[in-house]
Design a protein around this motif. Structure first.
Motif, mmCIF file in Angstrom:
data_model
loop_
_atom_site.group_PDB
_atom_site.id
_atom_site.type_symbol
_atom_site.label_atom_id
_atom_site.label_comp_id
_atom_site.label_asym_id
_atom_site.label_seq_id
_atom_site.Cartn_x
_atom_site.Cartn_y
_atom_site.Cartn_z
ATOM 1 N N LEU A 43 10.135 76.689 23.380
ATOM 2 C CA LEU A 43 9.192 77.055 24.444
ATOM 3 C C LEU A 43 9.488 78.469 24.952
ATOM 4 C CD1 LEU A 43 7.918 74.987 27.377
ATOM 5 C CD2 LEU A 43 9.076 77.112 27.863
ATOM 6 N N GLU A 44 10.764 78.746 25.243
ATOM 7 C CA GLU A 44 11.146 80.073 25.758
ATOM 8 C C GLU A 44 10.843 81.175 24.745
ATOM 9 O OE1 GLU A 44 14.764 79.324 28.839
ATOM 10 O OE2 GLU A 44 15.258 79.179 26.712
ATOM 11 N N ALA A 45 11.140 80.924 23.474
ATOM 12 C CA ALA A 45 10.868 81.925 22.440
ATOM 13 C C ALA A 45 9.369 82.173 22.319
ATOM 14 C CB ALA A 45 11.449 81.467 21.103
ATOM 15 N N GLU A 81 8.125 84.201 25.286
ATOM 16 C CA GLU A 81 8.501 85.613 25.154
ATOM 17 C C GLU A 81 7.579 86.330 24.171
ATOM 18 O OE1 GLU A 81 12.277 88.385 23.832
ATOM 19 O OE2 GLU A 81 12.647 86.306 24.412
ATOM 20 N N LEU A 82 7.279 85.692 23.042
ATOM 21 C CA LEU A 82 6.373 86.297 22.063
ATOM 22 C C LEU A 82 4.978 86.482 22.649
ATOM 23 C CD1 LEU A 82 7.443 84.402 18.819
ATOM 24 C CD2 LEU A 82 7.887 86.813 19.400
ATOM 25 N N ARG A 83 4.539 85.535 23.475
ATOM 26 C CA ARG A 83 3.236 85.650 24.134
ATOM 27 C C ARG A 83 3.253 86.834 25.105
ATOM 28 N NH1 ARG A 83 0.119 80.960 23.401
ATOM 29 N NH2 ARG A 83 -1.013 81.152 25.354
ATOM 30 N N ASP A 84 4.352 86.979 25.854
ATOM 31 C CA ASP A 84 4.465 88.095 26.800
ATOM 32 C C ASP A 84 4.463 89.441 26.084
ATOM 33 O OD1 ASP A 84 4.501 86.458 29.014
ATOM 34 O OD2 ASP A 84 6.684 86.490 29.232
ATOM 35 N N LEU A 85 5.081 89.490 24.916
ATOM 36 C CA LEU A 85 5.149 90.738 24.148
ATOM 37 C C LEU A 85 3.854 91.030 23.409
ATOM 38 C CD1 LEU A 85 8.737 90.360 22.635
ATOM 39 C CD2 LEU A 85 8.026 91.907 24.488
ATOM 40 N N GLY A 86 2.954 90.063 23.354
ATOM 41 C CA GLY A 86 1.696 90.245 22.647
ATOM 42 C C GLY A 86 1.772 89.919 21.174
ATOM 43 N N LEU A 98 3.130 73.081 25.032
ATOM 44 C CA LEU A 98 4.052 73.828 24.182
ATOM 45 C C LEU A 98 5.291 73.007 23.854
ATOM 46 C CD1 LEU A 98 4.327 76.377 22.647
ATOM 47 C CD2 LEU A 98 5.182 77.513 24.672
ATOM 48 N N LEU A 99 5.808 72.232 24.801
ATOM 49 C CA LEU A 99 6.932 71.344 24.490
ATOM 50 C C LEU A 99 6.537 70.346 23.401
ATOM 51 C CD1 LEU A 99 8.386 70.613 28.029
ATOM 52 C CD2 LEU A 99 9.594 71.748 26.149
ATOM 53 N N THR A 100 5.321 69.835 23.483
ATOM 54 C CA THR A 100 4.837 68.911 22.448
ATOM 55 C C THR A 100 4.761 69.622 21.102
ATOM 56 O OG1 THR A 100 3.595 67.630 24.083
ATOM 57 C CG2 THR A 100 2.941 67.388 21.772
ATOM 58 N N ASP A 101 4.207 70.839 21.096
ATOM 59 C CA ASP A 101 4.146 71.622 19.854
ATOM 60 C C ASP A 101 5.540 71.898 19.300
ATOM 61 O OD1 ASP A 101 1.407 71.680 20.147
ATOM 62 O OD2 ASP A 101 1.316 73.803 20.739
ATOM 63 N N CYS A 102 6.518 71.983 20.186
ATOM 64 C CA CYS A 102 7.902 72.267 19.781
ATOM 65 C C CYS A 102 8.689 70.997 19.455
ATOM 66 C CB CYS A 102 8.609 73.061 20.879
ATOM 67 S SG CYS A 102 8.022 74.763 21.045
#
Length: 94
Positions: free
Chosen positions: A29-31, A34-39, A52-56
């Motif tokens: 989730l954190e990774a 971060e990727l979403r924040d960076l675009g 996202l937890l479910t996806d993970c």
């Protein structure tokens, strides 16, 4: 251990709690956040921490799983994963 867990009045061993499974999903989730924040991942659509937890790979299946989530997410963010936006880490208003 700092945490002593009981279920139905019986002491539960740390080995019987899915700490590692949750930690792996939370790291994912954190990774992803971060990727979403960076675009690097499209963040034009909002996604909740629950989705996202479910996806993970994390889906709570017991009261013990709910306890892990409560300690890690609900307590820290003062709301449930369904209401936390991964975009910016603020509550997603429904």
């Amino acid at each position: 251990d700092d945490i002593v867990t009981y279920e139905n009045g019986k002491l539960v061993s740390d080995n019987d709690i899915r700490w590692d499974d949750f930690a792996a999903a939370y790291s994912c989730l954190e990774a992803n956040a971060e990727l979403r924040d960076l675009g690097d991942i499209d963040n034009s659509d909002d996604i909740s921490a629950r989705d996202l937890l479910t996806d993970c790979g994390w889906t709570p299946t017991s009261a013990l799983d709910d306890e892990i989530e409560w300690m890690t997410i609900d307590w820290e963010h003062a709301t449930v994963p369904e209401r936390i936006s991964v975009n910016g880490g603020v509550p997603a208003y429904q």
